[in-house]
Write a protein that holds these residues in place. Structure first.
Motif, PDB file in Angstrom:
ATOM      1  N   GLN A 155      77.031  47.953  10.809  1.00 16.13           N
ATOM      2  CA  GLN A 155      77.779  47.198   9.790  1.00 16.13           C
ATOM      3  C   GLN A 155      76.998  45.953   9.365  1.00 16.13           C
ATOM      4  N   GLN A 156      76.433  45.276  10.345  1.00 14.26           N
ATOM      5  CA  GLN A 156      75.713  44.051  10.027  1.00 14.26           C
ATOM      6  C   GLN A 156      74.519  44.318   9.102  1.00 14.26           C
ATOM      7  N   GLN A 157      73.815  45.401   9.370  1.00 14.52           N
ATOM      8  CA  GLN A 157      72.684  45.730   8.500  1.00 14.52           C
ATOM      9  C   GLN A 157      73.128  46.001   7.071  1.00 14.52           C
ATOM     10  N   LEU A 158      74.260  46.691   6.962  1.00  9.12           N
ATOM     11  CA  LEU A 158      74.763  47.020   5.629  1.00  9.12           C
ATOM     12  C   LEU A 158      75.108  45.755   4.847  1.00  9.12           C
ATOM     13  N   ILE A 159      75.867  44.883   5.495  1.00  6.37           N
ATOM     14  CA  ILE A 159      76.271  43.642   4.830  1.00  6.37           C
ATOM     15  C   ILE A 159      75.050  42.778   4.506  1.00  6.37           C
ATOM     16  N   GLU A 160      74.146  42.671   5.458  1.00  8.28           N
ATOM     17  CA  GLU A 160      72.976  41.815   5.225  1.00  8.28           C
ATOM     18  C   GLU A 160      72.083  42.353   4.119  1.00  8.28           C
ATOM     19  N   CYS A 161      72.059  43.660   3.987  1.00  6.99           N
ATOM     20  CA  CYS A 161      71.283  44.255   2.896  1.00  6.99           C
ATOM     21  C   CYS A 161      71.823  43.779   1.552  1.00  6.99           C
ATOM     22  N   LEU A 162      73.151  43.795   1.417  1.00 11.06           N
ATOM     23  CA  LEU A 162      73.752  43.328   0.160  1.00 11.06           C
ATOM     24  C   LEU A 162      73.507  41.833  -0.042  1.00 11.06           C
ATOM     25  N   GLN A 163      73.698  41.080   1.033  1.00 11.83           N
ATOM     26  CA  GLN A 163      73.530  39.628   0.915  1.00 11.83           C
ATOM     27  C   GLN A 163      72.101  39.265   0.533  1.00 11.83           C
ATOM     28  N   ALA A 164      71.154  39.949   1.145  1.00  9.23           N
ATOM     29  CA  ALA A 164      69.750  39.644   0.874  1.00  9.23           C
ATOM     30  C   ALA A 164      69.421  39.910  -0.594  1.00  9.23           C
ATOM     31  N   LYS A 165      69.888  41.050  -1.060  1.00 11.05           N
ATOM     32  CA  LYS A 165      69.579  41.409  -2.450  1.00 11.05           C
ATOM     33  C   LYS A 165      70.110  40.363  -3.439  1.00 11.05           C
ATOM     34  N   TYR A 166      71.346  39.898  -3.176  1.00  7.93           N
ATOM     35  CA  TYR A 166      71.997  39.082  -4.206  1.00  7.93           C
ATOM     36  C   TYR A 166      72.022  37.579  -3.915  1.00  7.93           C
ATOM     37  N   ALA A 167      71.326  37.153  -2.887  1.00 10.99           N
ATOM     38  CA  ALA A 167      71.377  35.735  -2.504  1.00 10.99           C
ATOM     39  C   ALA A 167      71.086  34.811  -3.691  1.00 10.99           C
ATOM     40  N   LYS A 168      70.171  35.221  -4.535  1.00  6.81           N
ATOM     41  CA  LYS A 168      69.789  34.343  -5.640  1.00  6.81           C
ATOM     42  C   LYS A 168      70.383  34.744  -6.983  1.00  6.81           C
ATOM     43  N   HIS A 169      71.300  35.695  -6.935  1.00  8.72           N
ATOM     44  CA  HIS A 169      71.924  36.130  -8.191  1.00  8.72           C
ATOM     45  C   HIS A 169      73.339  35.559  -8.264  1.00  8.72           C
ATOM     46  N   PRO A 170      73.572  34.640  -9.197  1.00 11.12           N
ATOM     47  CA  PRO A 170      74.844  33.904  -9.159  1.00 11.12           C
ATOM     48  C   PRO A 170      76.087  34.753  -9.396  1.00 11.12           C
ATOM     49  N   PHE A 171      75.964  35.889 -10.063  1.00 17.85           N
ATOM     50  CA  PHE A 171      77.169  36.606 -10.459  1.00 17.85           C
ATOM     51  C   PHE A 171      77.559  37.754  -9.532  1.00 17.85           C
ATOM     52  N   VAL A 172      76.753  38.034  -8.518  1.00 22.39           N
ATOM     53  CA  VAL A 172      77.155  39.081  -7.580  1.00 22.39           C
ATOM     54  C   VAL A 172      77.458  38.429  -6.237  1.00 22.39           C
ATOM     55  N   ARG A 173      78.708  38.590  -5.801  1.00 18.15           N
ATOM     56  CA  ARG A 173      79.141  37.942  -4.560  1.00 18.15           C
ATOM     57  C   ARG A 173      79.492  39.010  -3.529  1.00 18.15           C
ATOM     58  N   VAL A 174      78.972  38.851  -2.330  1.00 24.68           N
ATOM     59  CA  VAL A 174      79.337  39.758  -1.245  1.00 24.68           C
ATOM     60  C   VAL A 174      80.614  39.213  -0.610  1.00 24.68           C
ATOM     61  N   ILE A 175      81.650  40.049  -0.611  1.00 26.38           N
ATOM     62  CA  ILE A 175      82.956  39.591  -0.136  1.00 26.38           C
ATOM     63  C   ILE A 175      82.939  39.416   1.380  1.00 26.38           C
ATOM     64  N   GLU A 176      83.554  38.332   1.840  1.00 25.14           N
ATOM     65  CA  GLU A 176      83.666  38.085   3.283  1.00 25.14           C
ATOM     66  C   GLU A 176      84.673  39.050   3.899  1.00 25.14           C
ATOM     67  N   GLU A 177      84.389  39.504   5.114  1.00 22.64           N
ATOM     68  CA  GLU A 177      85.334  40.361   5.823  1.00 22.64           C
ATOM     69  C   GLU A 177      86.676  39.641   5.947  1.00 22.64           C
ATOM     70  N   GLY A 178      87.738  40.383   5.752  1.00 22.92           N
ATOM     71  CA  GLY A 178      89.062  39.796   5.895  1.00 22.92           C
ATOM     72  C   GLY A 178      89.663  39.315   4.585  1.00 22.92           C
ATOM     73  N   SER A 179      88.828  39.176   3.572  1.00 26.40           N
ATOM     74  CA  SER A 179      89.343  38.776   2.257  1.00 26.40           C
ATOM     75  C   SER A 179      90.064  39.955   1.614  1.00 26.40           C
ATOM     76  N   SER A 180      90.997  39.648   0.731  1.00 22.73           N
ATOM     77  CA  SER A 180      91.608  40.749  -0.004  1.00 22.73           C
ATOM     78  C   SER A 180      90.666  41.159  -1.133  1.00 22.73           C
ATOM     79  N   ILE A 181      90.631  42.452  -1.398  1.00 25.47           N
ATOM     80  CA  ILE A 181      89.632  43.004  -2.312  1.00 25.47           C
ATOM     81  C   ILE A 181      90.331  43.698  -3.459  1.00 25.47           C
TER      82      ILE A 181
END
Lengths: 344, 344, 344, 344
Positions: A254-280
């Protein structure tokens, strides 16, 4: 900057106006129509009284070619012929229809059941998935703005495919959209009494966004695959939520999956990786240019559930188009697009 | 017949009343409550004025055991203890909660995070999927009425798995429900302003209906599999639509798929195979006991898309419960349930 | 009994079918159309598969005149010419349009902007406000079924005017309706994206139900008055709530107002006086033939607020039409109409 | 400018953030809470990730008194005690609750059933109806921001009363609101399944906005009157439409009525007089600070129908509050508020 909108009376056009009206570098917005020349825009759309009181102009190459940017928000099959005369001319062109998206003309013909644009025009066009094609967009003359569903799907799954964390060979994508995606033309399928309190599936396995998604997976992740993709109509106006399913590669966490998304979009202001536990849900992004994404590994099945949400009229249409204009014009990507999601 | 409803003030209870009120063989409906003894029902639910003006009774084994049928429409975890004292007594018991569905006690504990009912009670209970378990239901003393999602899913996919037309090893089920499935207790997740105009995914890979579906696939199609299953909240009150995806066995045709469904349900009045070309949404069944199903082969991917729609409160709860009562009591299955779908 | 429905494909027609299908004395329902002869009804409306699988018939006087009752659910302006040939023939006629409601032909022409029916036909027709005109309805050959708004308004205010408890000289009636009242034909005004999340006022001071309400006040309470009446569109499918305001006569108390309503409707099963403290919304009557009414004296202003709620498609159209048929046929008024409100 | 929001977690607070975030002169927004000190705002409201990632602060007079402007968006009855300690201190105070609106303490107590704020504080406060009290607002230290209903009602009827074109002695105001007006706290009355598809009337003749409207009519039009005023809940999230009815003075024409409104608001950017023939619904102003108004003379009755529409959360709360801040701070009234209505 002077910009023009062809097809300003559709929902895509209205959203372009909503954002461009407050864009710091846009000095003038000209509105073009094929059928309602001379009509005062705010008489037709009276919610725009005191905001857009100018008349609609006839679509005219002379008037258009002097603009800096021209947005086409006309239906697929109509757009290509309207833009072709402008192709070698001054303005940057951003097309919100499907006419320049598919590089394979036969595929366009098969899925759209219409005559494709000429090969040369297609070759010139750049696919405007802002976060994945920035360099090409910056240099493009003609941008094929992505479809609403592909935007939500691709932004959420592409990093995982590209980094080989999921197996793309059995990719199931189940997408749901608000009704505004069907445009402003009344029909039985969008008649309030039959749409309200009714969740339906439509175009089963036949949606024209299927080849667009497959082409983009090949283009950006270098993988050929055939997806299962279905679309549903939600009794609400705005919003797309796409749920994708894929087997994860052996040992991936799971951590690898989430980090993959975070890494890709860290510098892109309009794509946000949702925090676990948030409503989606789609209200996270309502009225704004955000695409919010999430991935969750199901350890029981070793498959990932991947979710993307957008406002179909903003990041899925007008917002991404303006983001692309900003990239083309070497402006900050967020200019004119810093609207906070409405939430309710 | 005299029937009783424990938990009459929930949405399941209200729907039981709605149908039982017009059931030709039901002479008396008694309403039981744990907390509101003596309250006149139509003062609490004033839409039932002149229809149900009797008081709520205290849950009392003496009163209950003289009834012909007792429906329990109380929350999982509460129901089992309420019904246990009645298990060897006179009335037939029909439980709408999840308490008697899972044969594996550890599984119940894992997914429901509650203490399971005693093994003997679980063993006695019969899973009330009307169209698949008729014989056992007819002889059952205690019926575990199926969950809303499992009903829509199982009725649509079971024939295809049983006849080995689809490969159950990678089964993706993407389900969507109206908000009434969450019951009548207010919460942030069902607060109008945050639910309206918002399509959301919830309990990702964690819904307690997962083991119920897997158990039923094993029970009725004799196949062990692990499904991918996710649930979404649709901004509407009633209705479930479940979209399932599976690879079809080599050489299987669209015609075989459709005919498999038609053959299974030809004599079952409440399951209808949708004709090709019809629109497929939850309004087809609104307010009624129908489950409408459809399958379409995607020849491009050789996968099938399988759809099931129900009214979650009727075929997914109270309606199927009454259908099961009819089977137990040797009455026509349709008695009291011939309500025509509202459509709008 | 054999009944026929002209205009079965509209929402009024669908509701007639929904109730007549379960009416104990109706043996056969024949469906007539001007344009879709031969079409299988359940292919057009697939939610009626296995329920109404017969074909639509051509409108034909020979076929119609052998029926016991004919319902016309066609648009105003069309209906009168369709029913005229049947006027002296066998079947009882119940017209759901506005064509036979207004006794004053000039008034019809002014408000409907259409050619009125012939004077003789108008004279023959009986206004079908069930609770106020029972005797005449029982003997009528041609019934002009009341409009949806007039039903909600009249049932709530007529007793108070007739008993001279309120002053009818400054009567303000503010009415709100779900979108199904606009029928099944798509238009911009009923296009989901523009109707959803939008509450609007329409036909300001120009609604054709104004003269109908005024005529009925004269007819049943013997008072000539000019009302203020406006109509609003609510983003929901079913339901009307009408709020009326009038000064009360000097010295009149809240108790007198409530008792006046209770006395009038004590023996009428479908009109319920709401208890103080109950919530008052359209969901009280959803899907049912009830009209729920309430009155509250504002002692600060000495004016009364009077509320009526109905399901516009049931008590406001098809339900009241069947109630009238029951009266004409000397059957219990509630036959076929004992549906419990859905509430949610 | 540094601004603070007390009660940032309510819907009023969220809207303040939505607009202040893009206000050119606001450099810092501090968020205060009575109960969730330290919580990261975007963890609680994850749609604000990357937008408002700072923590909530404890309500603290020291921190508050160094700000330029403090908005209170806490419930009536709570607000006054929170703001009293800041009354003589640095920041301008803008209260969105009802606590400082009514000049008559007994009236507050009667309608709010709570203890009023101290007389001196009430006397200091200025009623913030921007278009009618600009001079006083500019000089005010404490602004009582108007209620949502009063804003829609007063802006539409005040010019006609002040210019003596309508008779205020029998003024009927029938108002309708989206559900967000009830705030973010879940309750049965705002539970999705019971609110959706349900139009209801509530607080019949008892709404606390009644004395506020009457006081403002006296204050700005110099007329004492008792209004009939009722409120209804519309199954949508945002928007208020108020329909008012009054007899017009003898000889007054439609043109005079319209011109009266146009003259009053010609220089006020946020109040628009709707053109005849336009559709009049809440979607005209959705998400924006506009109040759109209309009047139509019914020559048949010689009464006027007067309509006002606003977004209850914007012009009816946060938007007008920011407009008032702009006036206090001598900034252009439109700063930060030029959002174009969403329309869909």
């Amino acid at each position: 900057m002077k910009v023009g909108i062809i097809g300003a009376t559709g929902y895509g056009g209205l959203e372009l106006i909503r954002f461009l009206h407050n864009h710091q570098e846009v000095e003038k917005i000209e509105l073009f129509t094929s059928s309602e020349e001379g009509a005062i825009f705010s008489e037709k759309f009276s919610h725009l009284a005191r905001i857009v009181d100018r008349p609609l102009q006839k679509i005219d190459d002379e008037a258009l070619k002097n603009l800096d940017v021209v947005f086409a928000s006309t239906p697929s099959g109509v757009t290509s012929s309207l833009l072709l005369p402008l192709l070698q001319k001054g303005p940057k062109l951003i097309d919100l229809s499907g006419d320049f998206r598919l590089k394979n003309l036969a595929s366009y013909e098969q899925w759209y059941k219409k005559t494709p644009a000429p090969q040369e025009a297609i070759e010139q066009s750049v696919y405007g998935l802002s976060e994945w094609n920035e360099q090409q967009i910056a240099e493009a003359h003609l941008i094929a703005n992505p479809g609403c569903y592909p935007t939500a799907v691709l932004l959420s799954i592409l990093p995982l495919i590209k980094e080989n964390l999921i197996d793309p060979s059995f990719l199931v994508i189940d997408a749901k959209s608000g009704v505004s995606g069907a445009g402003n033309k009344p029909s039985q399928a969008t008649h309030f009494s039959e749409t309200n309190e009714n969740f339906s599936i439509y175009k089963i396995n036949e949606h024209q966004h299927i080849p667009e998604i497959e082409q983009a997976i090949a283009m950006f992740a270098n993988v050929e695959t055939k997806i299962s993709f279905n679309t549903h109509l939600v009794p609400m106006t705005r919003g797309i939520l796409a749920t994708s399913y894929a087997a994860v590669r052996s040992g991936v966490t799971q951590q690898q999956l989430i980090e993959c998304l975070q890494a890709k979009y860290a510098k892109h202001p309009f794509v946000r990786v949702i925090e676990e536990g948030s409503s989606i849900g789609t209200n996270r992004v309502k009225g704004s240019n955000y695409c919010d994404i999430y991935v969750q590994l199901d350890e029981r099945t070793n498959r990932a559930t991947i979710v993307g949400v957008i406002d179909n009229l903003v990041k899925g249409a007008a917002g991404q188009a303006i983001q692309n204009m900003n990239i083309q014009m070497n402006l900050p990507q967020t200019m004119g697009l810093q609207t906070v999601p409405l939430f309710i």
